[in-house]
Every structure is written in structure tokens, then in C-alpha cells.
Design an enzyme around this catalytic site. Structure first.
Site, mmCIF file in Angstrom:
data_model
loop_
_atom_site.group_PDB
_atom_site.id
_atom_site.type_symbol
_atom_site.label_atom_id
_atom_site.label_comp_id
_atom_site.label_asym_id
_atom_site.label_seq_id
_atom_site.Cartn_x
_atom_site.Cartn_y
_atom_site.Cartn_z
ATOM 1 N N HIS A 103 0.808 -1.256 -0.185
ATOM 2 C CA HIS A 103 0.447 -0.117 0.023
ATOM 3 C C HIS A 103 0.764 1.554 0.177
ATOM 4 O O HIS A 103 1.878 1.466 0.411
ATOM 5 C CB HIS A 103 -1.013 -0.309 1.280
ATOM 6 C CG HIS A 103 0.091 0.492 2.273
ATOM 7 N ND1 HIS A 103 0.671 -0.771 2.907
ATOM 8 C CD2 HIS A 103 -0.614 1.136 3.285
ATOM 9 C CE1 HIS A 103 1.184 -0.548 4.508
ATOM 10 N NE2 HIS A 103 0.149 0.894 4.788
ATOM 11 N N HIS B 256 7.572 -5.031 11.599
ATOM 12 C CA HIS B 256 7.089 -2.790 11.820
ATOM 13 C C HIS B 256 6.754 -2.665 12.864
ATOM 14 O O HIS B 256 5.771 -3.288 12.590
ATOM 15 C CB HIS B 256 5.693 -3.702 10.446
ATOM 16 C CG HIS B 256 4.851 -2.388 10.154
ATOM 17 N ND1 HIS B 256 4.109 -1.976 11.119
ATOM 18 C CD2 HIS B 256 5.288 -2.054 8.813
ATOM 19 C CE1 HIS B 256 3.598 -1.177 9.743
ATOM 20 N NE2 HIS B 256 3.956 -0.694 9.121
ATOM 21 N N HIS C 166 1.267 4.082 1.515
ATOM 22 C CA HIS C 166 1.543 4.791 2.604
ATOM 23 C C HIS C 166 3.618 5.085 2.741
ATOM 24 O O HIS C 166 3.200 3.700 2.170
ATOM 25 C CB HIS C 166 1.473 4.695 4.106
ATOM 26 C CG HIS C 166 -0.030 4.260 4.389
ATOM 27 N ND1 HIS C 166 -0.971 4.140 5.438
ATOM 28 C CD2 HIS C 166 -1.266 5.574 4.485
ATOM 29 C CE1 HIS C 166 -2.161 4.247 5.380
ATOM 30 N NE2 HIS C 166 -1.969 5.765 4.983
ATOM 31 N N HIS D 6 -7.300 -2.320 6.080
ATOM 32 C CA HIS D 6 -6.282 -0.764 6.221
ATOM 33 C C HIS D 6 -7.234 0.347 6.272
ATOM 34 O O HIS D 6 -8.111 0.293 5.697
ATOM 35 C CB HIS D 6 -4.686 -1.157 5.544
ATOM 36 C CG HIS D 6 -3.678 -0.328 6.641
ATOM 37 N ND1 HIS D 6 -3.682 -0.305 7.879
ATOM 38 C CD2 HIS D 6 -3.169 0.426 6.257
ATOM 39 C CE1 HIS D 6 -2.578 0.455 8.414
ATOM 40 N NE2 HIS D 6 -2.486 1.076 7.310
ATOM 41 N N ASP E 239 5.398 4.344 4.815
ATOM 42 C CA ASP E 239 6.743 4.023 5.107
ATOM 43 C C ASP E 239 6.299 2.606 4.558
ATOM 44 O O ASP E 239 7.365 1.474 4.587
ATOM 45 C CB ASP E 239 6.746 2.922 6.732
ATOM 46 C CG ASP E 239 5.063 2.337 7.258
ATOM 47 O OD1 ASP E 239 4.176 2.927 5.909
ATOM 48 O OD2 ASP E 239 5.049 2.012 8.123
HETATM 49 ZN ZN LIG Z 1 3.106 0.411 8.136
#
Ligand SMILES: [Zn+2]
EC number: 3.1.26.11
Length: 318
Positions: free
Chosen positions: A72, A280, A74, A155, A76
Site C-alpha cells: 500500500h 514493522h 503509505h 487497512h 513506510d
Molecule cells: Zn506501515
């Protein structure tokens, strides 16, 4: 097929953790990022910020990469794409590198692939996903191509988990082959066709071989517990899974769309996962042993609480 630093590798199938922090890097953890070596396939998953330099520390060149897969958009999980793509260009990597990501994130992927001024000579094939299913076939040395597929996670932003499955094969029994008088190219012919006509009669593949299960790998990042987590993890040899929180903060995990170490380890235990890699981690925790203790309350297989630059071999074939 491509050059890679053999002295760094312990197995032809292994995971390298480039970074293991969620949301923000810390003094001890780079932003998220992983490389999976699978024979000649080298997949970069979720390159967070700093992935280019972490690859350098891990001895992995841009030229080695054969695919990039993003769960995805984001930061990070993707900010490092800008640097890695510029490095792919600078190094004039000759192969076309497929980049797989949720289709709703295309705008950000395109931005990251064209984020500053540079001379573009990278060859990328952008592949946006909009539903569950097969992403690609991935070459494999022993059993032929493995299937890479994606499943939608749960998410705050559209996210997909990935799973790689090598087909099942058969292990030839040399004694039984000799008994049946099968040698040389006939062995390959029997493996391909399933039966072989010999002077002594018809020999079936199952008469001279035993089943050899294919290997499998799953990559599950930011998500609440949902059906896709279970189906991605079912029976895999190696599961790389986020465990952002500990169980004592399970309310936060739920609110932010994440898993706890207890949830991740429970999935692994109940799914028959052989090697569990937790990663993570939220910056709020300073002692990795807490994740290990929590996971060990339910899971007794191979466990890695990942640290940056860890290398974890896919377990030996069953
Ligand atoms: Zn993340």
C-alpha cells in the site's frame, strides 16, 4: 541469471530485512523494507525511506532486482521507491522490472517514479491491482514457475498482501528407476509425461517417485485481522507479517488497522506456518524480547523478531 554477491547468501531462498520500523524510522530501525531471494527471482517488497542505502549495507545491488511489490502507498512502505528507481536508472539495469501495487495508489507510484530531475533509463512495468488474484508467474529452479498472487487486506488505505506458491513436484527414487531400467533422458520424459513405455512394460511416474511439496511464502503487512490474512498464511513455509503492537495495546491496533504480535503468532500457529518473521514494530516499544515472549505463548515453530539486515532462510523443503 543476474549477478549477486554470492558470499552474502546462505540459501537460494531467503528473506533479507532492509528495515523493520513502522511509520517512522528509529535510531535502531530503518523504515520498513524487504528483499526475497527465490532462485533467480529477487523481489523488493515495500521499500520504505532509506531502502537504497539499506540494500547497500545488505550487499544487494539494484541490478539484482527482478520485481517490486508494494502492499500500500503509505510512506513506510513506499517512500524508498523514489531512490531505488533512480538507482535502477543510474545503474542502467537492463531488465524490465514489474512494479505491483494497489491500483488506487497509481498517482503516488507515478510521483515516486518521477520525483526529481534525472536522466531516465529505468525500465519499469507498472501493474496496478484492483482485485484479488494472480499477479504473475515467477521462475523457479526445481518445480517450475511459482504463482504470485495478491489478496486485499483490511487497512485504512487499500492494501494487498502477497503469497508465492511453488507447484508440488515429485522426488525421483534412483533405486526404483534403476529397477525399472529407466536412465538418461527417459527420466525427464517420464517426469514430463507421467508414463513411459519401456521394454518391461508401462511405468507410471508414481511408481518410481514420491510427492515433494512445493515451497510457499507469504507477505502480510498493514491490516486488521481478516479472512485474507488467514488465507495468505495457510500452510506457508515462511510468513512475514506485521506485528506493529503488543496485545496490551490491542485497542490501538484495531483502531489503526494493525495486528498485535499475539494475533500474528496465533495466525501462524493455527495455519501451520514453519517460519514466522515478525516485523514493522511501533516506535513505542524498545525491547524486542517482548514481541518474542508474546508470540511464544502461542507459536512454537521457527521465530524471528526481525532486526534490520537480518537474513532468514526459507526452511528446508519438507
Ligand atoms: Zn506501515
Amino acid at each position: 541469471m543476474f549477478q549477486r554477491p554470492a558470499h552474502h547468501r546462505v540459501s537460494s531462498r531467503e528473506l533479507v530485512a532492509l528495515g523493520t520500523a513502522s511509520q517512522v524510522p528509529t535510531r535502531t530501525r530503518n523504515h520498513n523494507g524487504y528483499v526475497l531471494f527465490w532462485d533467480d527471482e529477487v523481489i523488493l517488497f515495500d521499500p520504505g525511506e532509506g531502502s537504497q542505502r539499506q540494500m547497500l549495507h545488505a550487499g544487494i545491488s539494484a541490478t539484482a532486482l527482478t520485481r517490486i511489490a508494494i502492499t500500500h502507498l503509505h510512506g513506510d512502505h513506499s517512500l524508498g521507491l523514489a531512490g531505488v528507481v533512480q538507482r535502477i536508472s543510474l545503474d542502467a539495469v537492463p531488465q524490465t522490472i514489474p512494479v505491483v501495487f494497489p491500483a488506487s495508489g497509481r498517482r503516488w507510484v507515478e510521483n515516486l517514479c518521477d520525483s526529481t530531475a534525472y536522466y531516465h533509463q529505468e525500465r519499469l512495468a507498472l501493474q496496478g491491482l484492483s482485485r484479488d488474484g494472480v499477479v504473475s508467474r515467477v521462475p523457479g529452479e526445481l518445480h517450475g514457475p511459482a504463482v504470485l498472487r495478491a489478496e486485499r487486506l483490511d487497512h485504512s488505505l487499500e492494501a494487498y498482501g502477497y503469497r508465492l506458491d511453488e507447484p508440488d513436484g515429485r522426488r525421483m527414487d534412483p533405486a526404483r528407476l534403476a529397477e525399472a531400467g529407466i536412465t538418461g533422458p527417459d527420466v525427464g520424459r517420464l517426469a514430463q509425461e507421467g508414463t513411459l513405455r519401456t521394454e518391461r512394460g508401462v511405468v507410471r511416474l508414481e511408481d518410481v517417485s514420491s510427492p515433494r511439496p512445493g515451497q510457499s511464502f507469504a507477505f502480510v503487512m498493514d491490516t486488521r485481522l481478516c479472512d485474507a490474512v488467514w488465507s495468505l498464511a495457510a500452510g506457508v513455509d515462511m510468513l512475514v507479517i506485521e506485528s506493529t503492537y503488543l496485545d496490551r495495546d490491542s485497542g490501538l491496533a484495531r483502531d489503526h488497522g494493525h495486528l498485535t504480535a499475539l494475533q500474528a503468532a496465533t495466525v501462524a500457529a493455527q495455519s501451520g506456518v514453519r517460519s514466522l518473521v515478525l516485523t514493522h514494530f511501533s516506535q513505542r516499544y524498545t525491547d524486542p524480547a517482548e514481541f518474542e515472549r508474546e508470540a511464544r505463548t502461542v507459536y512454537d515453530g521457527e521465530l524471528t523478531v526481525a532486526a534490520d539486515l537480518d537474513r532468514v532462510a526459507v526452511p528446508r523443503r519438507r
